[in-house]
Write a protein that holds these residues in place. Structure first.
Motif, mmCIF file in Angstrom:
data_model
loop_
_atom_site.group_PDB
_atom_site.id
_atom_site.type_symbol
_atom_site.label_atom_id
_atom_site.label_comp_id
_atom_site.label_asym_id
_atom_site.label_seq_id
_atom_site.Cartn_x
_atom_site.Cartn_y
_atom_site.Cartn_z
ATOM 1 N N LEU A 1 21.352 26.728 -22.695
ATOM 2 C CA LEU A 1 20.218 26.463 -23.595
ATOM 3 C C LEU A 1 18.973 27.200 -23.129
ATOM 4 N N LEU A 2 18.723 27.145 -21.829
ATOM 5 C CA LEU A 2 17.549 27.841 -21.292
ATOM 6 C C LEU A 2 17.647 29.346 -21.521
ATOM 7 N N ARG A 3 18.828 29.915 -21.296
ATOM 8 C CA ARG A 3 19.000 31.359 -21.519
ATOM 9 C C ARG A 3 18.894 31.712 -22.996
ATOM 10 N N ALA A 4 19.305 30.794 -23.876
ATOM 11 C CA ALA A 4 19.250 31.063 -25.314
ATOM 12 C C ALA A 4 17.823 31.303 -25.788
ATOM 13 N N ILE B 1 25.107 30.259 -28.513
ATOM 14 C CA ILE B 1 24.868 31.392 -29.414
ATOM 15 C C ILE B 1 24.120 30.979 -30.681
ATOM 16 N N PRO B 2 24.556 29.921 -31.419
ATOM 17 C CA PRO B 2 23.773 29.505 -32.591
ATOM 18 C C PRO B 2 22.343 29.099 -32.229
ATOM 19 N N VAL B 3 22.169 28.492 -31.056
ATOM 20 C CA VAL B 3 20.820 28.130 -30.608
ATOM 21 C C VAL B 3 19.967 29.383 -30.476
ATOM 22 N N SER B 4 20.528 30.419 -29.859
ATOM 23 C CA SER B 4 19.808 31.680 -29.682
ATOM 24 C C SER B 4 19.506 32.350 -31.018
ATOM 25 N N GLN B 5 20.473 32.320 -31.936
ATOM 26 C CA GLN B 5 20.266 32.944 -33.245
ATOM 27 C C GLN B 5 19.166 32.238 -34.036
ATOM 28 N N HIS B 6 19.185 30.908 -34.026
ATOM 29 C CA HIS B 6 18.143 30.159 -34.749
ATOM 30 C C HIS B 6 16.778 30.322 -34.083
ATOM 31 N N PHE B 7 16.775 30.457 -32.750
ATOM 32 C CA PHE B 7 15.513 30.726 -32.049
ATOM 33 C C PHE B 7 14.966 32.088 -32.465
ATOM 34 N N GLY B 8 15.829 33.094 -32.551
ATOM 35 C CA GLY B 8 15.401 34.423 -32.976
ATOM 36 C C GLY B 8 14.899 34.440 -34.411
ATOM 37 N N ALA B 9 15.490 33.566 -35.247
ATOM 38 C CA ALA B 9 15.072 33.477 -36.651
ATOM 39 C C ALA B 9 13.869 32.566 -36.846
ATOM 40 N N LYS B 10 13.364 31.984 -35.737
ATOM 41 C CA LYS B 10 12.200 31.075 -35.761
ATOM 42 C C LYS B 10 12.470 29.803 -36.576
ATOM 43 N N ASN B 11 13.726 29.334 -36.605
ATOM 44 C CA ASN B 11 14.104 28.131 -37.350
ATOM 45 C C ASN B 11 14.318 26.985 -36.349
ATOM 46 N N THR B 12 13.241 26.275 -36.025
ATOM 47 C CA THR B 12 13.279 25.240 -34.988
ATOM 48 C C THR B 12 14.159 24.061 -35.364
ATOM 49 N N LEU B 13 14.131 23.638 -36.639
ATOM 50 C CA LEU B 13 14.947 22.502 -37.079
ATOM 51 C C LEU B 13 16.430 22.786 -36.866
ATOM 52 N N LYS B 14 16.894 23.932 -37.333
ATOM 53 C CA LYS B 14 18.306 24.304 -37.161
ATOM 54 C C LYS B 14 18.658 24.437 -35.683
#
Length: 451
Positions: free
Chosen positions: A154-157, A74-87
């Motif tokens: 991870l892939l689904r995120a 879930i955090p991976v998906s949220q950071h992906f949606g926010a375009k924050n690659t480092l996080k």
């Protein structure tokens, strides 16, 4: 290929994401269904009962493993949606570290406690040894279960639900070959069925790992990301453990229910086992739809787009309920016929028990469309604890029916235990989901209010 769900047609996103996931879930369920079908047809009724006697505890343990992996994503998906690659990459490292830790602890504990678990489930003596052999091997395969679910999560995120499905197709075919080889050729009995399952799961996990390394650089981490941070660790645990507990808490109710059913004799154990396999297979679309809705809500939560969250939730529930009505009719009219996949036609009493169980489920199958989508969406929005409580409601309802009603109404009570749990959980999760949306709306309004 990654998929950004913060823009574009909502229906298209949900269906394009859910369909490969659905097919993957169906193939994953074929692991258990193939085991059950081959064991039932080639080894007989008693061996089938030994495989099914521990199905609820398998759901408890493996469900916890799958739940924590979903929570870590879930955090991976949220950071992906926010375009924050480092996080996002820091989240991937912490998810991987915690997955290894949980795999070691859970596997060790379950292997040691395996005999005690079967005694708690009131497993009959005539099937105890085979039930132990099957369950012990399944427990030894827990690291493979976590590996696959962590990597596919991870892939689904990042929006790829197609690749995990393709790997499961391959491993499911492998599972069929290994099942037939171990059981028919090498005469390994129920142990062979368990070995086929965990080996196939391991292959699908390794294929995911190789694919990510070669094709998904966005999910690959370097040394700079591999630093344990207390805040990120706490966030991961806060997402993963409650999600795992939700699966487990629900399974505790199922364990009590199965223990009550085990006390009714091997005929009802076999009938319940066959019915459970069919139920689990038909429940796969609910999981796919709910996971699609959760990923959609999670990415749009990261992007701060409440309108799309609400629309995605509504459409997800609509799809789920529609499917529930159709599949419910299948269970009502064809449940006994479907049970012939696992039970010989001559075992009429077992077929009758399975058919009755499935028909009773069919009248309330639509409720899962509401329950799963709302619960998974609440998790995707970051309110994992509230989703866990819905699992507690399910557990309490199943325990109530199992302890108080099964002694009086016998198998009739077993046939309505799941439905009681679903309806009770819906009465909690629907208003909870609406309250979570209102809370998010207030928080977004505060962020957008000029000072």
């Amino acid at each position: 290929m990654t998929k950004d769900m913060t823009e574009g047609n909502i229906w298209k996103h949900l269906f394009s994401f859910a369909i490969p996931l659905l097919l993957g879930n169906l193939f994953q369920q074929t692991y258990n269904m193939i085991d059950t079908a081959i064991v039932g047809q080639y080894l007989g009724e008693e061996k089938l009962a030994s495989v099914g006697a521990s199905s609820s505890v398998q759901f408890l343990v493996l469900g916890f493993c799958m739940g924590i992996c979903c929570g870590f994503a879930i955090p991976v998906s949220q950071h992906f949606g926010a375009k924050n690659t480092l996080k996002m990459k820091e989240a991937i490292f912490h998810a991987g570290f915690l997955s290894i830790l949980f795999a070691a602890v859970i596997t060790t504990a379950c292997a040691i406690l395996c005999p005690n678990i079967l005694h708690i489930l009131s497993t009959p003596e005539n099937i105890f040894d085979d039930a132990y052999s099957y369950l012990f091997i399944i427990f030894l395969g827990i690291p493979f279960t976590i590996l696959y679910n962590f990597l596919s999560g991870l892939l689904r995120a990042v929006g790829d639900s197609k690749t995990p499905f393709l790997f499961l197709v391959f491993s499911s075919i492998l599972n069929i070959i290994l099942d037939l080889t171990f059981i028919i050729v090498f005469k390994l009995g129920v142990s062979g069925a368990a070995l086929a399952t965990i080996m196939s799961q391991g292959v699908s996990g390794l294929l995911c790992l190789i694919y990510i390394i070669k094709k998904f650089p966005i999910l690959c981490i370097s040394k700079e990301h591999c630093r344990i941070k207390s805040d990120m660790t706490k966030q991961m645990i806060a997402m993963g453990v409650p999600m795992g507990l939700q699966y487990s808490i629900t399974a505790i109710g199922s364990m009590v229910m199965q223990s009550a059913n085990n006390g009714l004799g091997s005929t009802y154990i076999s009938g319940f086992t066959a019915g459970m396999r069919i139920k689990q297979f038909l429940m796969c679309p609910f999981d796919a739809i709910a996971t699609a809705a959760s990923t959609f809500c999670s990415q749009n939560f990261g992007a701060g787009n409440l309108k799309r969250i609400k629309e995605g939730l509504k459409k997800g529930v609509t799809i789920g309920v529609s499917y529930g009505l159709i599949s419910g009719l299948i269970l009502i009219f064809f449940g006994r016929t479907l049970s012939l996949l696992f039970i010989k036609a001559s075992a009429s009493a077992v077929l009758d028990a399975s058919g009755k169980y499935l028909a009773c489920l069919g009248y309330f199958f639509w409720a899962l469309g509401i329950l799963n989508v709302c619960r998974m969406s609440v998790q995707g929005l970051g309110y994992a604890g509230r989703a866990v409580f819905s699992g507690a409601v399910e557990m309490i309802a199943r325990i109530f029916v199992s302890i108080l009603l099964v002694p009086v109404f016998k198998f009739n009570a077993i046939c309505f235990a799941d439905q009681t749990a679903w309806i009770c959980a819906c009465l909690y999760i629907v208003p909870t989901c609406l309250l979570c949306l209102k809370k998010i709306e207030r928080n977004l309004n505060k962020q957008n209010t000029p000072y």
